[in-house]
Design a protein around this motif. Structure first.
Motif, PDB file in Angstrom:
ATOM      1  N   PHE A 228       0.822  -1.179  -0.040  1.00  0.00           N
ATOM      2  CA  PHE A 228       0.112   0.055  -0.026  1.00  0.00           C
ATOM      3  C   PHE A 228       0.974   1.107  -0.195  1.00  0.00           C
ATOM      4  CE2 PHE A 228      -2.788  -3.276   1.526  1.00  0.00           C
ATOM      5  CZ  PHE A 228      -4.050  -3.016   0.815  1.00  0.00           C
ATOM      6  N   VAL A 229       0.603   2.033  -1.082  1.00  0.00           N
ATOM      7  CA  VAL A 229       1.550   3.388  -1.120  1.00  0.00           C
ATOM      8  C   VAL A 229       0.858   4.440  -0.709  1.00  0.00           C
ATOM      9  CG1 VAL A 229       2.874   4.546  -2.861  1.00  0.00           C
ATOM     10  CG2 VAL A 229       2.580   2.228  -3.086  1.00  0.00           C
ATOM     11  N   GLU A 230       1.381   5.443   0.078  1.00  0.00           N
ATOM     12  CA  GLU A 230       0.659   6.749   0.528  1.00  0.00           C
ATOM     13  C   GLU A 230       1.019   7.664  -0.786  1.00  0.00           C
ATOM     14  OE1 GLU A 230       0.731   9.789   4.094  1.00  0.00           O
ATOM     15  OE2 GLU A 230       1.564   7.837   4.418  1.00  0.00           O
ATOM     16  N   SER A 231      -0.218   8.030  -1.362  1.00  0.00           N
ATOM     17  CA  SER A 231       0.032   8.657  -2.701  1.00  0.00           C
ATOM     18  C   SER A 231      -1.367   9.507  -2.936  1.00  0.00           C
ATOM     19  CB  SER A 231       0.297   7.781  -3.850  1.00  0.00           C
ATOM     20  OG  SER A 231       0.498   8.834  -4.911  1.00  0.00           O
ATOM     21  N   ASP A 232      -1.549  10.674  -3.485  1.00  0.00           N
ATOM     22  CA  ASP A 232      -2.529  11.424  -3.979  1.00  0.00           C
ATOM     23  C   ASP A 232      -2.682  10.754  -5.478  1.00  0.00           C
ATOM     24  OD1 ASP A 232      -4.176  13.075  -5.174  1.00  0.00           O
ATOM     25  OD2 ASP A 232      -3.458  14.927  -4.228  1.00  0.00           O
ATOM     26  N   ALA A 233      -4.201  10.505  -5.862  1.00  0.00           N
ATOM     27  CA  ALA A 233      -4.525   9.903  -6.983  1.00  0.00           C
ATOM     28  C   ALA A 233      -4.095  10.766  -8.057  1.00  0.00           C
ATOM     29  CB  ALA A 233      -6.135   9.512  -6.857  1.00  0.00           C
ATOM     30  N   LEU A 234      -4.001  12.000  -7.724  1.00  0.00           N
ATOM     31  CA  LEU A 234      -3.921  12.923  -8.804  1.00  0.00           C
ATOM     32  C   LEU A 234      -2.486  13.090  -9.130  1.00  0.00           C
ATOM     33  CD1 LEU A 234      -6.330  15.852  -7.966  1.00  0.00           C
ATOM     34  CD2 LEU A 234      -6.727  13.812  -9.665  1.00  0.00           C
ATOM     35  N   ARG A 235      -1.602  12.531  -8.267  1.00  0.00           N
ATOM     36  CA  ARG A 235       0.006  12.840  -8.750  1.00  0.00           C
ATOM     37  C   ARG A 235       0.526  11.373  -8.166  1.00  0.00           C
ATOM     38  NH1 ARG A 235      -1.909  17.549  -6.832  1.00  0.00           N
ATOM     39  NH2 ARG A 235      -1.625  17.097  -4.743  1.00  0.00           N
ATOM     40  N   LEU A 236       0.549  10.471  -8.944  1.00  0.00           N
ATOM     41  CA  LEU A 236       0.880   8.873  -8.717  1.00  0.00           C
ATOM     42  C   LEU A 236       2.355   8.876  -8.700  1.00  0.00           C
ATOM     43  CD1 LEU A 236      -2.113   7.109 -10.069  1.00  0.00           C
ATOM     44  CD2 LEU A 236      -1.655   7.294  -7.734  1.00  0.00           C
ATOM     45  N   PRO A 237       3.080   8.049  -7.947  1.00  0.00           N
ATOM     46  CA  PRO A 237       4.591   7.799  -7.962  1.00  0.00           C
ATOM     47  C   PRO A 237       4.936   6.771  -9.108  1.00  0.00           C
ATOM     48  CG  PRO A 237       3.599   6.853  -6.035  1.00  0.00           C
ATOM     49  CD  PRO A 237       2.460   7.418  -6.511  1.00  0.00           C
ATOM     50  N   PHE A 238       4.153   6.191  -9.975  1.00  0.00           N
ATOM     51  CA  PHE A 238       4.281   5.257 -10.800  1.00  0.00           C
ATOM     52  C   PHE A 238       4.902   5.835 -12.163  1.00  0.00           C
ATOM     53  CE2 PHE A 238       1.213   3.804  -7.589  1.00  0.00           C
ATOM     54  CZ  PHE A 238       2.015   2.772  -7.216  1.00  0.00           C
ATOM     55  N   ALA A 239       5.375   4.949 -13.024  1.00  0.00           N
ATOM     56  CA  ALA A 239       5.824   5.272 -14.354  1.00  0.00           C
ATOM     57  C   ALA A 239       4.669   5.373 -15.160  1.00  0.00           C
ATOM     58  CB  ALA A 239       6.954   4.451 -14.772  1.00  0.00           C
ATOM     59  N   ASP A 240       4.896   5.870 -16.544  1.00  0.00           N
ATOM     60  CA  ASP A 240       3.618   5.664 -17.610  1.00  0.00           C
ATOM     61  C   ASP A 240       3.619   4.245 -17.751  1.00  0.00           C
ATOM     62  OD1 ASP A 240       4.182   8.477 -17.225  1.00  0.00           O
ATOM     63  OD2 ASP A 240       4.664   8.684 -19.354  1.00  0.00           O
ATOM     64  N   GLY A 241       2.240   3.901 -18.261  1.00  0.00           N
ATOM     65  CA  GLY A 241       2.059   2.438 -18.916  1.00  0.00           C
ATOM     66  C   GLY A 241       2.427   1.239 -18.048  1.00  0.00           C
ATOM     67  N   VAL A 242       2.329   1.255 -16.611  1.00  0.00           N
ATOM     68  CA  VAL A 242       2.589   0.357 -15.734  1.00  0.00           C
ATOM     69  C   VAL A 242       1.716  -0.930 -15.643  1.00  0.00           C
ATOM     70  CG1 VAL A 242       3.468  -0.389 -13.692  1.00  0.00           C
ATOM     71  CG2 VAL A 242       4.303   1.662 -14.621  1.00  0.00           C
ATOM     72  N   PHE A 243       0.268  -0.451 -15.455  1.00  0.00           N
ATOM     73  CA  PHE A 243      -0.569  -1.281 -14.999  1.00  0.00           C
ATOM     74  C   PHE A 243      -1.606  -1.544 -15.934  1.00  0.00           C
ATOM     75  CE2 PHE A 243       0.597   1.294 -11.453  1.00  0.00           C
ATOM     76  CZ  PHE A 243       0.978   0.312 -10.316  1.00  0.00           C
ATOM     77  N   ASP A 244      -1.988  -2.834 -16.008  1.00  0.00           N
ATOM     78  CA  ASP A 244      -3.021  -3.543 -16.800  1.00  0.00           C
ATOM     79  C   ASP A 244      -4.507  -3.132 -16.359  1.00  0.00           C
ATOM     80  OD1 ASP A 244      -1.359  -5.587 -18.411  1.00  0.00           O
ATOM     81  OD2 ASP A 244      -0.997  -5.846 -16.351  1.00  0.00           O
ATOM     82  N   LEU A 245      -4.645  -3.003 -15.133  1.00  0.00           N
ATOM     83  CA  LEU A 245      -5.855  -2.485 -14.576  1.00  0.00           C
ATOM     84  C   LEU A 245      -5.698  -1.597 -13.451  1.00  0.00           C
ATOM     85  CD1 LEU A 245      -9.153  -3.003 -14.201  1.00  0.00           C
ATOM     86  CD2 LEU A 245      -8.475  -5.047 -12.553  1.00  0.00           C
ATOM     87  N   VAL A 246      -6.617  -0.330 -13.384  1.00  0.00           N
ATOM     88  CA  VAL A 246      -6.788   0.519 -12.514  1.00  0.00           C
ATOM     89  C   VAL A 246      -8.002   0.698 -11.954  1.00  0.00           C
ATOM     90  CG1 VAL A 246      -6.166   2.910 -11.934  1.00  0.00           C
ATOM     91  CG2 VAL A 246      -4.781   1.739 -13.258  1.00  0.00           C
ATOM     92  N   THR A 247      -8.341   0.578 -10.460  1.00  0.00           N
ATOM     93  CA  THR A 247      -9.677   0.293  -9.984  1.00  0.00           C
ATOM     94  C   THR A 247      -9.824   1.673  -8.947  1.00  0.00           C
ATOM     95  OG1 THR A 247      -9.096  -1.070  -8.316  1.00  0.00           O
ATOM     96  CG2 THR A 247      -9.914  -1.952 -10.464  1.00  0.00           C
ATOM     97  N   ALA A 248     -11.167   1.902  -8.741  1.00  0.00           N
ATOM     98  CA  ALA A 248     -11.222   2.924  -7.791  1.00  0.00           C
ATOM     99  C   ALA A 248     -12.828   2.609  -7.189  1.00  0.00           C
ATOM    100  CB  ALA A 248     -11.397   4.437  -8.026  1.00  0.00           C
ATOM    101  N   ALA A 249     -13.079   2.368  -5.876  1.00  0.00           N
ATOM    102  CA  ALA A 249     -14.270   1.964  -5.257  1.00  0.00           C
ATOM    103  C   ALA A 249     -14.530   3.164  -4.612  1.00  0.00           C
ATOM    104  CB  ALA A 249     -14.183   0.715  -4.498  1.00  0.00           C
ATOM    105  N   PHE A 250     -15.604   3.860  -4.455  1.00  0.00           N
ATOM    106  CA  PHE A 250     -16.394   4.936  -3.774  1.00  0.00           C
ATOM    107  C   PHE A 250     -15.270   5.799  -3.189  1.00  0.00           C
ATOM    108  CE2 PHE A 250     -18.259   0.674  -2.918  1.00  0.00           C
ATOM    109  CZ  PHE A 250     -19.584   0.951  -3.325  1.00  0.00           C
TER     110      PHE A 250
END
Length: 261
Positions: free
Chosen positions: A127-149
């Protein structure tokens, strides 16, 4: 004109009471969720009549074709105490990450993850502490991005969709599970009465923070209708956007695929 049919103000991002701008809105959201973190899970289950568990399991089932790929990488944004991340992790053959900007929520998520790993030998979710508007991940890393509520609580919705798009691989999928308001009618009126009259009092009584549970119904009321959110997702660079509305029109799951090669 009823409250349900009254014109809504333009929806660029959440605006808690007293928020002057996007930065202020983010700060107020973080403070609210920091305050209610100790009772967050209990209140979710009580106030949704345990339906929140079903919604997350149903979401994981719909996403099964992605989760069953051995090399898939999944990011759950605005993960709170981790319930959707854990639901995805139980089915995923690849790796799941969670991200949230509320430290106290992540403390609970990590504790729950360590407990689940000890009991069921499940892989620990980072679990990474990060603002969803400024994520600490490189471009094009994930196959799926989710958000629940949690997407509803972003200070800028379009920026949130663009940041999700940035970290997705071309052809990757987003899935947004969020509250919505049912149409007019007896059920819609009953739901709005519960959301505005019962939920703030009960949530405030259990959590000790009535303001947070007064914010919740207001944030749902001013959030997108399902077709409006679909249009914004399409506008933000996604295709094959699908909307599934559940439980009498109180919850909607939006899925879409990132455009690109």
């Amino acid at each position: 004109m009823t409250e349900a049919s009254a014109p809504r103000e333009p929806k660029t991002g959440t605006r808690p009471a007293g928020a002057l701008n996007e930065s202020d809105a983010s700060r107020k959201v973080r403070e609210m969720f920091t305050q209610i973190a100790p009772r967050y899970d209990l209140l979710n289950h009580i106030l949704s009549l345990q339906m929140d568990r079903m919604w997350r399991v149903r979401t994981a089932k719909i996403l099964r074709p992605i989760l069953e790929r051995a090399d898939t990488k999944i990011l759950d944004l605005c993960c709170g105490s981790g319930d959707l991340a854990f639901a995805l992790g139980r089915r995923a053959k690849g790796r799941v990450w969670g991200a949230d900007f509320v430290h106290t929520m992540l403390v609970r998520a990590r504790a729950k993850g360590e407990d689940a790993s000890a009991r069921n030998k499940q892989r620990v979710i980072p679990f990474v502490e990060s603002d969803a508007l400024r994520l600490p991940f490189a471009d094009g890393v994930f196959d799926l991005v989710t958000a629940a509520f949690g997407f509803r609580n972003l200070a800028n919705y379009e920026a949130g969709l663009l940041e999700m798009q940035r970290v997705l691989k071309p052809g990757g999928t987003i899935a947004i599970l969020e509250f919505t308001e049912p149409k007019s009618g007896w059920f819609g009126e009953l739901y709005r009465w519960y959301l505005r009259a019962v939920l703030p009092r009960l949530g405030g009584l259990i959590s000790g923070d009535k303001a947070a549970y007064t914010y919740l119904p207001k944030s749902v009321a001013r959030f997108f209708e399902p077709e409006e959110l679909k249009e914004l997702i399409l506008k933000s660079g996604y295709k094959n956007v699908e909307v599934r509305v559940w439980t009498g029109g109180t919850v909607a799951l939006h899925t879409g695929v990132r455009v690109g090669i």
